[in-house]
Design a protein around this motif. Structure first.
Motif, short mmCIF file in Angstrom:
data_model
loop_
_atom_site.label_atom_id
_atom_site.label_comp_id
_atom_site.label_asym_id
_atom_site.label_seq_id
_atom_site.Cartn_x
_atom_site.Cartn_y
_atom_site.Cartn_z
N THR A 110 -6.65 12.51 -2.50
CA THR A 110 -5.26 12.25 -2.21
C THR A 110 -5.17 10.99 -1.37
O THR A 110 -5.48 11.00 -0.17
N LEU A 111 -4.76 9.90 -1.98
CA LEU A 111 -4.76 8.62 -1.29
C LEU A 111 -3.83 8.58 -0.08
O LEU A 111 -4.06 7.83 0.87
N VAL A 129 -3.74 6.29 3.96
CA VAL A 129 -2.87 5.14 4.12
C VAL A 129 -2.21 5.16 5.50
O VAL A 129 -1.71 6.19 5.90
N LEU A 187 -10.61 2.26 -0.82
CA LEU A 187 -9.21 1.96 -1.08
C LEU A 187 -8.95 0.51 -0.69
O LEU A 187 -9.27 0.09 0.42
N CYS A 196 0.83 -1.20 0.00
CA CYS A 196 0.00 0.00 0.00
C CYS A 196 0.87 1.26 0.00
O CYS A 196 0.60 2.21 -0.73
N GLY A 256 -3.84 -0.68 -2.55
CA GLY A 256 -3.59 0.72 -2.90
C GLY A 256 -4.43 1.22 -4.05
O GLY A 256 -4.35 2.39 -4.42
N THR A 257 -5.26 0.34 -4.63
CA THR A 257 -6.12 0.72 -5.75
C THR A 257 -7.43 1.31 -5.23
O THR A 257 -8.00 0.80 -4.26
N LEU A 258 -7.91 2.37 -5.85
CA LEU A 258 -9.20 2.95 -5.52
C LEU A 258 -10.26 2.28 -6.38
O LEU A 258 -10.10 2.18 -7.60
N PRO A 280 -8.12 8.17 -8.66
CA PRO A 280 -8.41 9.12 -7.57
C PRO A 280 -8.39 10.57 -8.01
O PRO A 280 -9.08 11.41 -7.43
N ILE A 321 1.80 4.96 -2.99
CA ILE A 321 1.66 6.37 -2.66
C ILE A 321 3.01 7.05 -2.84
O ILE A 321 3.95 6.79 -2.11
#
Length: 400
Positions: free
Chosen positions: A395-396, A400, A341, A150, A329-331, A389, A154
């Motif tokens: 903003t991922l 996280v 997420l 994850c 980590g994929t939306l 995103p 980012i």
């Protein structure tokens, strides 16, 4: 002045009693602090300052302020990280799994930077600290692999070289674990990934960061980074043949169209074939200053298209299985129009991972963060598609 955003970001110096904090946006130091709640007195603000908090996001609708006292936003609207607990004295939480992994990631980044600085300055090189970090990364991949993956999703546009190497290291460790390779091999692959692009310090910035297609002459210069990486690492004490192979051969292709030596077929070892797949996957999913990164599913299609000619078809298939249908980590868009997420894969039911629900796609607003196991009995939500995103201004890194 009234802010244009219902959830403005303000500096902690502008925080006042009566404001409702929904997220800490930035802070110094490594302590985790309670994220949200109503600020009732100046003492709480002073405690936040003392603990290194720099900026927070506030919810005007839940703040007990008149409109003329609403704060001026200091940042664009982004993703709050809400929680229902009250804002008591900011408290340091136990060093949990996520914080440990972030520290490990940051330590590896710092050691990479130190290695590169020493190279540029012509100073003696010692890979011992990086080797220790690589070993810890492998151990962490076995215990908390999804959390590591994850973090690898980012990254910032302006730190590509460092973060690409970090991510290649993480992806190689993950892929190697999936293939059942021995831990000592995984350590070598991980350290090889961390150092595989070190030769780019010799590539002129005008070529390395050119916002567009390279000319034939510029591409020839770019290709030389592999030779530089090989030469630098070969002269470095402690570098093994496996590490050298990752650095020297990750641009080679099965049909001989790669570089720098146009190796082909059986000349490409397992480690070379793995490195080629991982390097391309991370490169095409990365946002750069001059291009937007692909979604993981698009990257899978690129790899599948190049299977047989450029990449080992069997390894590509196994890499995709290793990463999962919906990589960590994929939306994704859920069937109830929520965005979530992907936090953890589910090997038994790959279409039903553990996700973190964060946003309502139809109503265009953030939701209270909720972990949802799509494989749990009684859960009716399903994944409809992957989502970029940026299409929602999300903003991922905030989640996280």
């Amino acid at each position: 002045m009234t802010s244009a955003s219902p959830h403005p970001v303000i500096t902690v110096s502008n925080l006042k009693p009566g404001m409702f904090v929904v997220g800490i946006i930035s802070q110094r130091g490594e302590m985790e602090i309670a994220q949200s709640g109503l600020v009732s007195n100046e003492r709480q603000i002073a405690a936040l300052v003392a603990r290194g908090v720099l900026r927070v996001r506030v919810d005007l609708s839940r703040s007990q302020l008149s409109q003329d006292k609403a704060p001026e936003a200091t940042d664009k609207p982004g993703a709050p990280i809400p929680s229902m607990r009250a804002m008591q004295e900011p408290r340091v939480q136990g060093e949990g799994r996520e914080l440990k992994i972030r520290r490990l990631y940051q330590e590896a980044r710092e050691l990479q930077g130190k290695f590169i600085r020493h190279l540029k300055a012509g100073e003696p090189i010692d890979i011992t600290p990086l080797a220790a970090v690589a070993e810890e990364m492998v151990d962490t991949m076995f215990s908390h692999g999804d959390a590591m993956l994850c973090l690898a999703r980012i990254r910032a546009k302006d730190a590509y070289l460092m973060e690409h190497s970090m991510n290649v290291a993480i992806l190689l460790a993950n892929f190697g674990r999936y293939l059942g390779l021995e831990r000592n091999v995984l350590k070598e692959l991980t350290l090889g990934g961390l150092l595989h692009d070190v030769g780019k310090i010799m590539t002129p910035d005008a070529v390395l960061n050119k916002p567009g297609k390279l000319t034939d002459e510029e591409f020839a210069i770019m290709r030389e980074h592999v030779v530089h990486s090989h030469d630098i690492l070969k002269a470095t004490t402690g570098i093994t043949p496996t590490m050298l192979e990752v650095a020297a051969n990750h641009h080679e292709r099965l049909d001989g169209s790669g570089y720098p030596r146009s190796l082909q077929g059986e000349q490409l070892s397992l480690y070379t074939r793995m490195s080629a797949i991982v390097d391309v996957y991370d490169a095409v999913t990365a946002d750069r200053v001059y291009k937007q990164g692909m979604q993981p599913t698009q990257a899978f299609r690129i790899l599948l298209k190049g299977a047989v000619t450029h990449f080992d078809e069997g390894l590509v298939t196994r890499f995709i299985k290793c990463m999962g249908v919906y990589p960590v980590g994929t939306l994704v868009l859920l069937s109830n129009q929520r965005l979530a997420l992907v936090m953890q894969r589910n090997e038994l039911t790959p279409l039903k991972p553990l996700v973190k629900v964060i946003y309502h796609a139809a109503q265009r607003h953030y939701l209270e963060v909720q972990l949802l196991d799509l494989a749990k009995p009684g859960v009716s939500e399903t994944i409809e598609s992957t989502v970029d995103p940026k299409d929602y201004g999300i903003t991922l890194a905030n989640f996280v």
